[in-house]
Design a protein around this motif. Structure first.
Motif, short mmCIF file in Angstrom:
data_model
loop_
_atom_site.label_atom_id
_atom_site.label_comp_id
_atom_site.label_asym_id
_atom_site.label_seq_id
_atom_site.Cartn_x
_atom_site.Cartn_y
_atom_site.Cartn_z
N GLU A 208 0.83 -1.21 0.00
CA GLU A 208 0.00 0.00 0.00
C GLU A 208 0.87 1.26 0.00
N LEU A 209 1.84 1.26 0.91
CA LEU A 209 2.75 2.41 1.02
C LEU A 209 3.57 2.59 -0.25
N LEU A 210 4.06 1.47 -0.76
CA LEU A 210 4.86 1.53 -1.97
C LEU A 210 4.05 2.09 -3.14
N GLU A 211 2.84 1.66 -3.21
CA GLU A 211 1.97 2.10 -4.30
C GLU A 211 1.79 3.62 -4.25
N ARG A 212 1.63 4.14 -3.05
CA ARG A 212 1.45 5.58 -2.91
C ARG A 212 2.70 6.34 -3.36
N GLU A 213 3.87 5.87 -2.90
CA GLU A 213 5.11 6.55 -3.28
C GLU A 213 5.36 6.41 -4.78
N ARG A 214 4.97 5.30 -5.30
CA ARG A 214 5.19 5.07 -6.73
C ARG A 214 4.43 6.08 -7.57
N LYS A 215 3.19 6.36 -7.15
CA LYS A 215 2.37 7.33 -7.89
C LYS A 215 3.01 8.71 -7.86
N ILE A 216 3.55 9.07 -6.70
CA ILE A 216 4.20 10.38 -6.57
C ILE A 216 5.38 10.48 -7.53
N LEU A 217 6.19 9.41 -7.56
CA LEU A 217 7.36 9.42 -8.44
C LEU A 217 6.95 9.43 -9.92
N GLN A 218 5.96 8.62 -10.24
CA GLN A 218 5.46 8.57 -11.61
C GLN A 218 5.07 9.95 -12.11
N LYS A 219 4.36 10.65 -11.26
CA LYS A 219 3.88 11.98 -11.61
C LYS A 219 5.06 12.91 -11.85
N ARG A 220 6.03 12.84 -10.95
CA ARG A 220 7.20 13.71 -11.04
C ARG A 220 7.99 13.46 -12.33
N LEU A 221 8.19 12.20 -12.65
CA LEU A 221 8.94 11.84 -13.86
C LEU A 221 8.21 12.33 -15.10
N ALA A 222 6.90 12.21 -15.08
CA ALA A 222 6.11 12.65 -16.23
C ALA A 222 6.21 14.16 -16.40
N GLU A 223 6.14 14.88 -15.28
CA GLU A 223 6.24 16.34 -15.31
C GLU A 223 7.55 16.80 -15.94
N ILE A 224 8.59 16.06 -15.65
CA ILE A 224 9.91 16.45 -16.10
C ILE A 224 10.14 16.03 -17.56
N GLY A 225 9.17 15.34 -18.11
CA GLY A 225 9.26 14.99 -19.52
C GLY A 225 9.78 13.59 -19.78
N LEU A 226 10.00 12.83 -18.71
CA LEU A 226 10.40 11.43 -18.89
C LEU A 226 9.11 10.60 -18.94
N LEU A 227 8.71 10.27 -20.15
CA LEU A 227 7.40 9.63 -20.27
C LEU A 227 7.49 8.13 -20.46
N ASP A 228 8.61 7.72 -21.05
CA ASP A 228 8.73 6.32 -21.43
C ASP A 228 9.43 5.53 -20.33
N PHE A 229 8.72 5.27 -19.25
CA PHE A 229 9.35 4.53 -18.16
C PHE A 229 8.34 3.58 -17.55
N LYS A 230 8.86 2.61 -16.80
CA LYS A 230 7.99 1.69 -16.08
C LYS A 230 8.41 1.68 -14.63
N THR A 231 7.48 1.59 -13.74
CA THR A 231 7.85 1.44 -12.34
C THR A 231 7.21 0.19 -11.79
N SER A 232 7.90 -0.39 -10.84
CA SER A 232 7.32 -1.52 -10.13
C SER A 232 7.96 -1.54 -8.76
N TYR A 233 7.49 -2.39 -7.89
CA TYR A 233 8.15 -2.47 -6.59
C TYR A 233 8.21 -3.90 -6.14
N ARG A 234 9.03 -4.11 -5.15
CA ARG A 234 9.13 -5.45 -4.61
C ARG A 234 9.44 -5.37 -3.13
#
Ligand code: MN
Length: 515
Positions: A208-234
């Motif tokens: 749950e926690l990881l998912e929340r942080e992941r969304k924050i990072l995803q958003k940040r990367l997209a803002e900066i123009g890095l669109l072609d990426f994948k995130t996952s966690y373990r």
């Protein structure tokens, strides 16, 4: 489960390859029709699972077919001749290689284990044999709960001591993690329970926690123009967590990589850029940045690692890598083999040369079946060889710097000791090491002088042979004894071990037949 389920794993597959998988599936299903697993399931479920895993690793249709057929020679009426006729030499070679490996057994001593790991690699001859064996082992571990209790511990131990290190040295991270987490509770039940307890206190809400942080990072990367990426966690595997907890006196708050997020980006430049973005977003912990891109781990692993503290109070390891690095960290040597396999053209008849082409001198010291003069035609492609990481390319080269790398590990398999010794098996699977050129008589005396003194006949791989037959790596030797049989002076002309020579002489003198 049907052949279809395996075929659809591939993005594209030629009609011939589809037909091959279908045929292997049907043949295996028929051959094992009356067999069931300990769970009561049809035996075919095991074979389909092995084939599926191989397809998921991106192995070729031929390797998948061999995976489907891997238990036929040992457990069914299917003969090597039939496989040769119906599937060709390469698939027969792979199936027989896996069959041979089934006699490699764990006996418990550490010293022995290192030899066994090397032996496993050495007798495989073709790394694909080992990959099939690892897929086989993985499914056997996934179904270990159905196996009789008295067998479980040995199998789990063997997995941890032999197969996990081999998977690790081959850079096959995914299979390694799965194998060790499956074996751990069987081998160390109390410790496994303790780890689970500790883990619950901390990682209960981890995803749950990881998912929340992941969304924050995803958003940040997209803002900066890095669109072609994948995130996952373990969440860290329980077995590697166990080792880390032991080092940290069971203080889980000192384990910083309990949760990890992965960011997969297109290029190496993107990796470093992403690292910068992350350090701006979250506070990095000092001394935790690791550049495994510039300095790969010994088994070839590449990534950028950093550990950050988020405003939500989470400590998180972040691993940044390219798609290729990600695939390699999951599948290791398999990703190179599968790539290589796809570039092969024409009918193959000599399975070994596939590995040989990748790692030129790896198994030269070992006996190999004679060339059929019909090897795979290979085209030299510099673009491809650049893709083969240095650590693999280095395998087979002589210099080593004392550190344990995959290259050196496999290289060890051809050091003096291993190039001058062969490893053969008793029918029960015990390993006996002998000098190159040793015969069944040497083998018999290595077992016991009583066996040597009363040899009546010898079988190698279930075939009757002359007593002066030269044994080969991986042979299974059976000695038949008779009370009335005695050594003859002729034996002295072909035995290779001093033990055998001495015992034969002693026996000849005793029986008065020496002159
Ligand atoms: Mn099997």
């Amino acid at each position: 489960m049907s052949a279809r389920d395996i075929i659809v794993i591939y993005e594209k597959l030629s009609d011939a390859d589809k037909a091959l998988i279908e045929k292997a599936f049907v043949v295996a299903e028929k051959a094992h029709a009356t067999h069931t697993r300990y769970s009561g399931e049809p035996y075919m479920n095991h074979l389909a699972a092995v084939g599926t895993k191989l397809a998921e690793m991106g192995m070729s249709a031929r390797t998948v077919a061999a995976g489907l057929l891997h238990d036929t020679v040992e457990d069914t009426d299917i003969t090597p001749e039939y496989l040769l006729e119906e599937f060709g030499e390469e698939i027969l070679f792979l199936v027989e290689g896996v069959t041979k490996l089934s006699s490699v057994r764990y006996y418990g001593s550490d010293r022995h284990n290192e030899s066994l790991r090397k032996l496993l690699i050495a007798t495989s001859q073709d790394i694909r044999v080992l990959i099939i064996k690892l897929a086989d082992r993985l499914h056997n571990m996934q179904t270990l709960q159905y196996v009789p209790a008295e067998k479980q511990l040995r199998i789990a131990r063997e997995t941890l001591e032999i197969y996990v290190p081999v998977a690790h040295r081959l850079g096959m991270g995914r299979i390694r993690k799965e194998l060790e987490d499956l074996a751990f509770p069987y081998v160390y039940p109390e410790e496994a329970e303790r780890v689970q307890k500790v883990l619950k206190t901390k990682a209960g809400k981890a995803t749950e926690l990881l998912e929340r942080e992941r969304k924050i990072l995803q958003k940040r990367l997209a803002e900066i123009g890095l669109l072609d990426f994948k995130t996952s966690y373990r969440v860290k595997g329980v077995y590697s967590l166990f080792h880390k907890l032991k080092r940290k006196e069971w203080d889980i708050s000192a384990v910083y990589d309990l949760m990890a997020m992965r960011v997969v980006v297109p290029t190496v430049e993107d990796c470093y850029r992403t690292l910068g973005i992350i350090h701006k977003l979250w506070r990095p912990l000092p001394g935790r940045v690791k550049d495994y891109i510039a300095f790969p781990k010994p088994n070839g692993y590449q990534s950028l690692h950093t550990t950050v503290a988020t405003p939500n109070g989470i400590i998180l390891e972040i691993q940044i890598r390219t798609e290729r690095m990600h695939h390699e960290s999951e599948f290791g040597v398999a990703s190179h083999i599968s790539y290589k396999e796809q570039t092969q053209t024409g009918k193959t008849s000599d399975g070994k040369s596939l590995f040989g082409s990748l790692i030129p001198s790896l198994f030269r010291p070992f006996s190999r079946p004679k060339s059929t003069g019909n090897e795979i035609k290979r085209t030299k492609d510099s673009a491809h060889s650049e893709k083969i990481p240095r650590w693999i390319a280095q395998i087979g080269q002589i210099h080593s710097k004392g550190k344990s790398t995959t290259a050196e590990f496999v290289e060890d398999a051809q050091t003096d000791f291993f190039s001058k010794r062969i490893f053969v098996f008793t029918p029960a699977g015990d390993v006996v090491d002998l000098p190159v050129g040793a015969t069944p008589v040497d083998f018999a005396y290595a077992i016991h002088s009583e066996v040597g003194d009363h040899i009546f006949g010898a079988k190698v791989n279930k075939k009757l042979v002359q007593l002066d037959t030269e044994l080969k790596n991986g042979d299974i030797i059976e000695i038949e004894t008779r009370k009335s049989s005695q050594p003859t002076a002729k034996w002295l002309s072909f035995v290779k071990t001093s033990v055998a020579r001495r015992k034969i002489k002693a026996s000849l003198e005793e029986n008065g037949t020496s002159s």
